[in-house]
Scaffold this motif. Structure first.
Motif, PDB file in Angstrom:
ATOM      1  N   GLY A   9       0.836  -0.948  -0.038  1.00  0.00           N
ATOM      2  CA  GLY A   9       0.011   0.228  -0.059  1.00  0.00           C
ATOM      3  C   GLY A   9       0.856   1.451   0.190  1.00  0.00           C
ATOM      4  N   TYR A  10       0.344   2.380  -0.359  1.00  0.00           N
ATOM      5  CA  TYR A  10       1.067   3.489  -0.531  1.00  0.00           C
ATOM      6  C   TYR A  10       0.044   4.841  -0.526  1.00  0.00           C
ATOM      7  CZ  TYR A  10      -0.199   2.059  -4.968  1.00  0.00           C
ATOM      8  OH  TYR A  10      -0.874   1.630  -6.176  1.00  0.00           O
ATOM      9  N   ALA A  11       0.477   5.703   0.022  1.00  0.00           N
ATOM     10  CA  ALA A  11      -0.133   7.100  -0.269  1.00  0.00           C
ATOM     11  C   ALA A  11       0.772   8.271   0.087  1.00  0.00           C
ATOM     12  CB  ALA A  11      -1.213   7.148   0.796  1.00  0.00           C
ATOM     13  N   LEU A  12       0.671   9.407  -0.774  1.00  0.00           N
ATOM     14  CA  LEU A  12       1.758  10.580  -0.699  1.00  0.00           C
ATOM     15  C   LEU A  12       0.725  11.558  -0.349  1.00  0.00           C
ATOM     16  CD1 LEU A  12       3.919   9.944  -3.697  1.00  0.00           C
ATOM     17  CD2 LEU A  12       4.474   9.409  -1.331  1.00  0.00           C
ATOM     18  N   LEU A  13       1.301  12.662   0.241  1.00  0.00           N
ATOM     19  CA  LEU A  13       0.644  13.975   0.221  1.00  0.00           C
ATOM     20  C   LEU A  13       0.642  14.513  -1.242  1.00  0.00           C
ATOM     21  CD1 LEU A  13       2.823  15.593   3.215  1.00  0.00           C
ATOM     22  CD2 LEU A  13       0.327  14.905   3.083  1.00  0.00           C
ATOM     23  N   ALA A  14      -0.491  15.264  -1.406  1.00  0.00           N
ATOM     24  CA  ALA A  14      -0.808  15.576  -2.748  1.00  0.00           C
ATOM     25  C   ALA A  14       0.218  16.478  -3.484  1.00  0.00           C
ATOM     26  CB  ALA A  14      -2.123  16.478  -2.808  1.00  0.00           C
ATOM     27  N   ARG A  30       6.857 -14.891  -2.164  1.00  0.00           N
ATOM     28  CA  ARG A  30       6.605 -15.235  -3.476  1.00  0.00           C
ATOM     29  C   ARG A  30       5.507 -14.494  -4.191  1.00  0.00           C
ATOM     30  NH1 ARG A  30       9.967 -19.212  -3.859  1.00  0.00           N
ATOM     31  NH2 ARG A  30      10.132 -20.846  -2.163  1.00  0.00           N
ATOM     32  N   THR A  31       4.569 -13.838  -3.205  1.00  0.00           N
ATOM     33  CA  THR A  31       3.407 -13.169  -3.878  1.00  0.00           C
ATOM     34  C   THR A  31       2.935 -12.127  -2.969  1.00  0.00           C
ATOM     35  OG1 THR A  31       2.672 -15.271  -4.421  1.00  0.00           O
ATOM     36  CG2 THR A  31       0.963 -13.525  -4.458  1.00  0.00           C
ATOM     37  N   LEU A  32       2.692 -10.918  -3.795  1.00  0.00           N
ATOM     38  CA  LEU A  32       1.975  -9.705  -3.163  1.00  0.00           C
ATOM     39  C   LEU A  32       0.751  -9.349  -3.709  1.00  0.00           C
ATOM     40  CD1 LEU A  32       4.711  -6.958  -2.701  1.00  0.00           C
ATOM     41  CD2 LEU A  32       3.463  -7.932  -0.973  1.00  0.00           C
ATOM     42  N   MET A  33      -0.097  -8.951  -2.928  1.00  0.00           N
ATOM     43  CA  MET A  33      -1.332  -8.398  -3.230  1.00  0.00           C
ATOM     44  C   MET A  33      -1.469  -6.716  -3.377  1.00  0.00           C
ATOM     45  SD  MET A  33      -3.937 -11.501  -2.434  1.00  0.00           S
ATOM     46  CE  MET A  33      -4.907 -11.423  -3.517  1.00  0.00           C
ATOM     47  N   ALA A  34      -2.402  -6.433  -3.792  1.00  0.00           N
ATOM     48  CA  ALA A  34      -2.765  -4.711  -3.726  1.00  0.00           C
ATOM     49  C   ALA A  34      -4.319  -4.441  -3.744  1.00  0.00           C
ATOM     50  CB  ALA A  34      -1.857  -3.721  -4.616  1.00  0.00           C
ATOM     51  N   ILE A  35      -4.808  -3.590  -3.016  1.00  0.00           N
ATOM     52  CA  ILE A  35      -6.107  -3.256  -3.457  1.00  0.00           C
ATOM     53  C   ILE A  35      -6.310  -1.941  -3.586  1.00  0.00           C
ATOM     54  CG2 ILE A  35      -7.020  -5.023  -1.955  1.00  0.00           C
ATOM     55  CD1 ILE A  35      -7.607  -2.593   0.158  1.00  0.00           C
ATOM     56  N   THR A  36      -7.100  -1.214  -4.650  1.00  0.00           N
ATOM     57  CA  THR A  36      -7.446   0.220  -4.927  1.00  0.00           C
ATOM     58  C   THR A  36      -8.846   0.318  -4.731  1.00  0.00           C
ATOM     59  OG1 THR A  36      -7.699  -0.246  -7.122  1.00  0.00           O
ATOM     60  CG2 THR A  36      -5.533   0.071  -6.378  1.00  0.00           C
ATOM     61  N   ALA A  37      -9.192   1.712  -4.980  1.00  0.00           N
ATOM     62  CA  ALA A  37     -10.667   1.869  -4.902  1.00  0.00           C
ATOM     63  C   ALA A  37     -10.983   1.899  -6.355  1.00  0.00           C
ATOM     64  CB  ALA A  37     -11.078   3.417  -4.522  1.00  0.00           C
ATOM     65  N   LEU A  38     -12.428   1.573  -6.700  1.00  0.00           N
ATOM     66  CA  LEU A  38     -12.655   1.021  -7.859  1.00  0.00           C
ATOM     67  C   LEU A  38     -12.419   2.410  -8.957  1.00  0.00           C
ATOM     68  CD1 LEU A  38     -16.223  -0.334  -7.534  1.00  0.00           C
ATOM     69  CD2 LEU A  38     -14.002  -1.646  -7.661  1.00  0.00           C
ATOM     70  N   ASP A  39     -12.448   3.473  -8.627  1.00  0.00           N
ATOM     71  CA  ASP A  39     -12.326   4.854  -9.582  1.00  0.00           C
ATOM     72  C   ASP A  39     -10.821   5.258  -9.452  1.00  0.00           C
ATOM     73  OD1 ASP A  39     -12.322   5.767  -7.067  1.00  0.00           O
ATOM     74  OD2 ASP A  39     -13.628   7.372  -7.697  1.00  0.00           O
ATOM     75  N   ASN A  40      -9.567   4.474  -8.794  1.00  0.00           N
ATOM     76  CA  ASN A  40      -8.379   5.276  -8.586  1.00  0.00           C
ATOM     77  C   ASN A  40      -7.646   4.548  -9.724  1.00  0.00           C
ATOM     78  OD1 ASN A  40      -6.021   6.139  -7.588  1.00  0.00           O
ATOM     79  ND2 ASN A  40      -6.212   5.261  -5.468  1.00  0.00           N
ATOM     80  N   ALA A  41      -7.594   5.439 -10.903  1.00  0.00           N
ATOM     81  CA  ALA A  41      -6.866   5.010 -11.843  1.00  0.00           C
ATOM     82  C   ALA A  41      -5.380   5.303 -11.985  1.00  0.00           C
ATOM     83  CB  ALA A  41      -7.346   6.137 -13.182  1.00  0.00           C
ATOM     84  N   ARG A  42      -5.172   6.296 -11.126  1.00  0.00           N
ATOM     85  CA  ARG A  42      -3.600   6.341 -10.919  1.00  0.00           C
ATOM     86  C   ARG A  42      -2.987   5.258 -10.135  1.00  0.00           C
ATOM     87  NH1 ARG A  42      -1.885  12.623  -9.221  1.00  0.00           N
ATOM     88  NH2 ARG A  42       0.101  11.711  -9.804  1.00  0.00           N
ATOM     89  N   SER A  43      -3.597   5.003  -9.333  1.00  0.00           N
ATOM     90  CA  SER A  43      -3.113   3.605  -8.364  1.00  0.00           C
ATOM     91  C   SER A  43      -3.137   2.409  -9.393  1.00  0.00           C
ATOM     92  CB  SER A  43      -3.915   3.495  -7.204  1.00  0.00           C
ATOM     93  OG  SER A  43      -3.391   2.408  -6.368  1.00  0.00           O
ATOM     94  N   VAL A  44      -4.153   2.180 -10.190  1.00  0.00           N
ATOM     95  CA  VAL A  44      -4.080   1.151 -11.005  1.00  0.00           C
ATOM     96  C   VAL A  44      -3.125   1.117 -12.036  1.00  0.00           C
ATOM     97  CG1 VAL A  44      -5.450   0.052 -12.727  1.00  0.00           C
ATOM     98  CG2 VAL A  44      -6.660   0.716 -10.919  1.00  0.00           C
ATOM     99  N   LEU A  94       4.323  -2.014 -12.261  1.00  0.00           N
ATOM    100  CA  LEU A  94       5.035  -3.030 -11.372  1.00  0.00           C
ATOM    101  C   LEU A  94       4.630  -4.517 -11.508  1.00  0.00           C
ATOM    102  CD1 LEU A  94       4.086  -1.302  -7.655  1.00  0.00           C
ATOM    103  CD2 LEU A  94       6.396  -1.313  -8.741  1.00  0.00           C
ATOM    104  N   GLY A  95       3.817  -4.540 -12.485  1.00  0.00           N
ATOM    105  CA  GLY A  95       3.632  -5.970 -12.976  1.00  0.00           C
ATOM    106  C   GLY A  95       2.342  -6.709 -12.286  1.00  0.00           C
ATOM    107  N   PHE A  96       1.721  -5.874 -11.521  1.00  0.00           N
ATOM    108  CA  PHE A  96       0.380  -6.432 -10.835  1.00  0.00           C
ATOM    109  C   PHE A  96      -0.631  -6.739 -11.962  1.00  0.00           C
ATOM    110  CE2 PHE A  96       2.502  -4.922  -7.169  1.00  0.00           C
ATOM    111  CZ  PHE A  96       2.064  -5.720  -6.116  1.00  0.00           C
ATOM    112  N   ALA A  97      -1.520  -7.786 -11.572  1.00  0.00           N
ATOM    113  CA  ALA A  97      -2.614  -8.385 -12.442  1.00  0.00           C
ATOM    114  C   ALA A  97      -3.891  -8.196 -11.825  1.00  0.00           C
ATOM    115  CB  ALA A  97      -2.263  -9.570 -12.931  1.00  0.00           C
TER     116      ALA A  97
END
Length: 169
Positions: A94-99, A125-139, A145-148
């Motif tokens: 997970g990650y978050a920055l000041l704007a 061997r594995t990492l997961m990640a989650i994003t809000a449905l509308d968070n295009a920048r995070s996607v 990074l190669g996440f699917a």
């Protein structure tokens, strides 16, 4: 305690001295929109939040969300790290920055450092990640990074469904 470094950044454990920064970070409009509103409105609440969400993870899991600090001047930019989240079968990033620090490649650089740390230091061997449905920048960052993308699901602690991603290390 410093965890890792990249070309421009240090990632270190947060400390109680970071309460004012954490108060600011969790009240950023982007945090509230894409992560959640933890209801933290004072430094005392930020410290209590950090104890339950950050410091406890360091003690119990040996990892967590770390402070992202610019090497050049020591400025705190945000957080990035590795966490075991209820509702996911494997640890996630997970990650978050000041704007004011977004759009400069810091989140990608910090996340790449965390992926390498997960693989090389923790032996995952594995990492997961989650994003809000509308968070295009995070996607987009996760794609770099190669996440699917795996699914859309409700994750404990979030009122809206999340997009769920996976990366084989």
């Amino acid at each position: 305690m410093q965890i890792l470094s990249t070309e421009r950044l240090w990632l270190r454990e947060f400390t109680p001295l970071d309460a004012a920064f954490l108060l600011r970070l969790v009240n950023e409009p982007g945090w509230i929109r894409h992560i959640n509103d933890p209801g933290v409105r004072t430094e005392a609440q930020a410290l209590a939040w950090a104890e339950s969400r950050l410091f406890k993870s360091y003690r119990e899991q040996g990892h967590g969300f770390w402070a992202v600090q610019r090497r050049q001047d020591g400025a705190l930019l945000g957080m990035c790290g590795l966490f075991r989240r209820v509702g996911l079968p494997e640890p996630d990033i997970g990650y978050a920055l000041l704007a004011e620090h977004e759009g400069q490649g810091y989140a990608l650089e910090a996340a790449r450092g965390c992926v390498a740390h997960a693989r090389e230091v923790l032996g995952w061997r594995t990492l997961m990640a989650i994003t809000a449905l509308d968070n295009a920048r995070s996607v987009a960052l996760l794609a770099k990074l190669g996440f699917a993308e795996q699914a859309i699901q409700h994750i404990e602690g979030y009122s809206e469904p999340s997009r769920v991603f996976r990366l084989a290390l």
